[in-house]
Design a protein around this motif. Structure first.
Motif, PDB file in Angstrom:
ATOM      1  N   PRO A  72      59.469  47.196  20.081  1.00 33.53           N
ATOM      2  CA  PRO A  72      60.114  47.246  21.402  1.00 33.53           C
ATOM      3  C   PRO A  72      60.950  46.002  21.697  1.00 33.53           C
ATOM      4  CG  PRO A  72      57.742  46.935  21.615  1.00 33.53           C
ATOM      5  CD  PRO A  72      58.009  47.235  20.175  1.00 33.53           C
ATOM      6  N   MET A  73      60.589  44.868  21.078  1.00 29.76           N
ATOM      7  CA  MET A  73      61.355  43.642  21.303  1.00 29.76           C
ATOM      8  C   MET A  73      62.705  43.682  20.603  1.00 29.76           C
ATOM      9  SD  MET A  73      59.379  43.390  18.503  1.00 29.76           S
ATOM     10  CE  MET A  73      57.755  42.912  19.002  1.00 29.76           C
ATOM     11  N   ASP A 127      68.156  37.273  24.746  1.00 27.96           N
ATOM     12  CA  ASP A 127      67.941  35.851  24.420  1.00 27.96           C
ATOM     13  C   ASP A 127      67.642  35.632  22.935  1.00 27.96           C
ATOM     14  OD1 ASP A 127      68.322  35.089  27.079  1.00 27.96           O
ATOM     15  OD2 ASP A 127      66.198  35.321  27.551  1.00 27.96           O
ATOM     16  N   VAL A 128      68.544  36.086  22.094  1.00 31.19           N
ATOM     17  CA  VAL A 128      68.367  35.984  20.644  1.00 31.19           C
ATOM     18  C   VAL A 128      68.722  34.575  20.187  1.00 31.19           C
ATOM     19  CG1 VAL A 128      69.152  36.871  18.416  1.00 31.19           C
ATOM     20  CG2 VAL A 128      68.900  38.428  20.370  1.00 31.19           C
ATOM     21  N   ARG A 129      67.821  33.967  19.409  1.00 29.22           N
ATOM     22  CA  ARG A 129      68.070  32.632  18.835  1.00 29.22           C
ATOM     23  C   ARG A 129      67.689  32.658  17.360  1.00 29.22           C
ATOM     24  NH1 ARG A 129      65.880  29.991  23.950  1.00 29.22           N
ATOM     25  NH2 ARG A 129      67.791  29.932  25.169  1.00 29.22           N
ATOM     26  N   PHE A 130      68.551  32.077  16.559  1.00 29.91           N
ATOM     27  CA  PHE A 130      68.287  32.018  15.120  1.00 29.91           C
ATOM     28  C   PHE A 130      67.581  30.717  14.803  1.00 29.91           C
ATOM     29  CE2 PHE A 130      71.429  35.216  15.616  1.00 29.91           C
ATOM     30  CZ  PHE A 130      71.057  36.176  14.691  1.00 29.91           C
ATOM     31  N   LEU A 131      66.513  30.824  14.031  1.00 28.71           N
ATOM     32  CA  LEU A 131      65.690  29.683  13.674  1.00 28.71           C
ATOM     33  C   LEU A 131      65.891  29.371  12.193  1.00 28.71           C
ATOM     34  CD1 LEU A 131      62.540  30.835  15.692  1.00 28.71           C
ATOM     35  CD2 LEU A 131      64.372  29.313  16.458  1.00 28.71           C
ATOM     36  N   ASP A 132      64.831  29.095  11.477  1.00 29.48           N
ATOM     37  CA  ASP A 132      64.915  28.721  10.065  1.00 29.48           C
ATOM     38  C   ASP A 132      65.313  29.898   9.184  1.00 29.48           C
ATOM     39  OD1 ASP A 132      64.069  26.148  10.671  1.00 29.48           O
ATOM     40  OD2 ASP A 132      61.956  26.652  10.398  1.00 29.48           O
ATOM     41  N   GLU A 179      64.415  33.703  10.297  1.00 30.78           N
ATOM     42  CA  GLU A 179      63.558  33.829  11.475  1.00 30.78           C
ATOM     43  C   GLU A 179      64.441  33.922  12.717  1.00 30.78           C
ATOM     44  OE1 GLU A 179      60.698  30.660  11.675  1.00 30.78           O
ATOM     45  OE2 GLU A 179      59.542  31.477  10.009  1.00 30.78           O
ATOM     46  N   VAL A 180      64.055  34.827  13.598  1.00 27.41           N
ATOM     47  CA  VAL A 180      64.817  35.075  14.819  1.00 27.41           C
ATOM     48  C   VAL A 180      63.845  35.119  15.994  1.00 27.41           C
ATOM     49  CG1 VAL A 180      66.397  36.657  15.998  1.00 27.41           C
ATOM     50  CG2 VAL A 180      66.495  36.427  13.496  1.00 27.41           C
ATOM     51  N   GLN A 181      64.179  34.394  17.042  1.00 28.56           N
ATOM     52  CA  GLN A 181      63.387  34.446  18.278  1.00 28.56           C
ATOM     53  C   GLN A 181      64.090  35.416  19.225  1.00 28.56           C
ATOM     54  OE1 GLN A 181      61.960  30.775  20.363  1.00 28.56           O
ATOM     55  NE2 GLN A 181      63.375  31.511  21.944  1.00 28.56           N
ATOM     56  N   ILE A 182      63.327  36.364  19.765  1.00 22.99           N
ATOM     57  CA  ILE A 182      63.873  37.399  20.635  1.00 22.99           C
ATOM     58  C   ILE A 182      62.967  37.553  21.850  1.00 22.99           C
ATOM     59  CG2 ILE A 182      64.342  39.882  20.820  1.00 22.99           C
ATOM     60  CD1 ILE A 182      64.941  39.930  17.872  1.00 22.99           C
ATOM     61  N   ARG A 183      63.581  37.732  23.005  1.00 22.69           N
ATOM     62  CA  ARG A 183      62.796  38.070  24.202  1.00 22.69           C
ATOM     63  C   ARG A 183      62.722  39.593  24.278  1.00 22.69           C
ATOM     64  NH1 ARG A 183      62.061  35.243  29.293  1.00 22.69           N
ATOM     65  NH2 ARG A 183      63.739  33.869  28.638  1.00 22.69           N
ATOM     66  N   GLY A 184      61.510  40.098  24.421  1.00 19.34           N
ATOM     67  CA  GLY A 184      61.291  41.538  24.502  1.00 19.34           C
ATOM     68  C   GLY A 184      61.303  42.023  25.937  1.00 19.34           C
ATOM     69  N   PRO A 185      61.117  43.332  26.133  1.00 16.85           N
ATOM     70  CA  PRO A 185      61.139  43.911  27.475  1.00 16.85           C
ATOM     71  C   PRO A 185      59.986  43.426  28.346  1.00 16.85           C
ATOM     72  CG  PRO A 185      60.409  45.545  25.888  1.00 16.85           C
ATOM     73  CD  PRO A 185      60.850  44.334  25.108  1.00 16.85           C
ATOM     74  N   ASP A 186      58.950  42.875  27.715  1.00 16.56           N
ATOM     75  CA  ASP A 186      57.806  42.331  28.453  1.00 16.56           C
ATOM     76  C   ASP A 186      58.078  40.921  28.966  1.00 16.56           C
ATOM     77  OD1 ASP A 186      57.831  40.991  26.034  1.00 16.56           O
ATOM     78  OD2 ASP A 186      55.853  41.691  25.397  1.00 16.56           O
ATOM     79  N   GLY A 187      59.264  40.374  28.646  1.00 18.58           N
ATOM     80  CA  GLY A 187      59.615  39.025  29.078  1.00 18.58           C
ATOM     81  C   GLY A 187      59.101  37.941  28.146  1.00 18.58           C
TER      82      GLY A 187
END
Length: 133
Positions: A71-72, A78-83, A94-102
């Motif tokens: 679901p995320m 708020d997608v951010r690329f990491l290592d 690695e990708v940081q993502i904000r899901g629908p749950d916040g």
């Protein structure tokens, strides 16, 4: 003898293929995430590797799997690329993502390079570390 119209179409197809090959890993992931936000499963399907396409067989089945299992990714922001790390014939991003749950989620994208450019071969959710009081 090919017509001018045929020649222009051929050049346009080559330009599209070259553009796809020039896309970076981040571009491919961002494009697929945008396609999911737009609910354009056909477009999102284009960024899946042949292995993924073989497993799910149709864009619709693939879309249902992402909607229900990730679901995320389906409702991402708020997608951010990491290592990133190269491991043989693959690159892991690695990708940081904000899901629908916040909440933020860290995903490990397994990318493969093909003659058509980078494609997504797998996505794994990295579990959050346990917090101790």
């Amino acid at each position: 003898m090919p017509s001018i119209k045929d020649a222009i179409l051929t050049l346009a197809l080559f330009a599209t293929a070259a553009n796809a090959q020039d896309q970076s890993i981040e571009d491919v992931i961002n494009s697929q995430l945008q396609a999911f936000r737009d609910r354009d499963v056909q477009e999102a399907w284009q960024y899946a590797s042949p292995m993924i396409q073989g497993i799910f067989r149709t864009p619709e089945t693939f879309g249902r799997m992402v909607e229900n299992g990730y679901p995320m990714v389906w409702d991402n922001s708020d997608v951010r690329f990491l290592d990133s790390e190269e491991t043989g014939s693959q690159t892991r991003q690695e990708v940081q993502i904000r899901g629908p749950d916040g909440l933020f989620h860290i995903l490990d994208y397994e990318m493969i390079e093909t003659p058509q450019g980078w494609l997504i071969n797998a996505v794994h959710v990295i579990p959050a570390p346990e917090m101790f009081s």
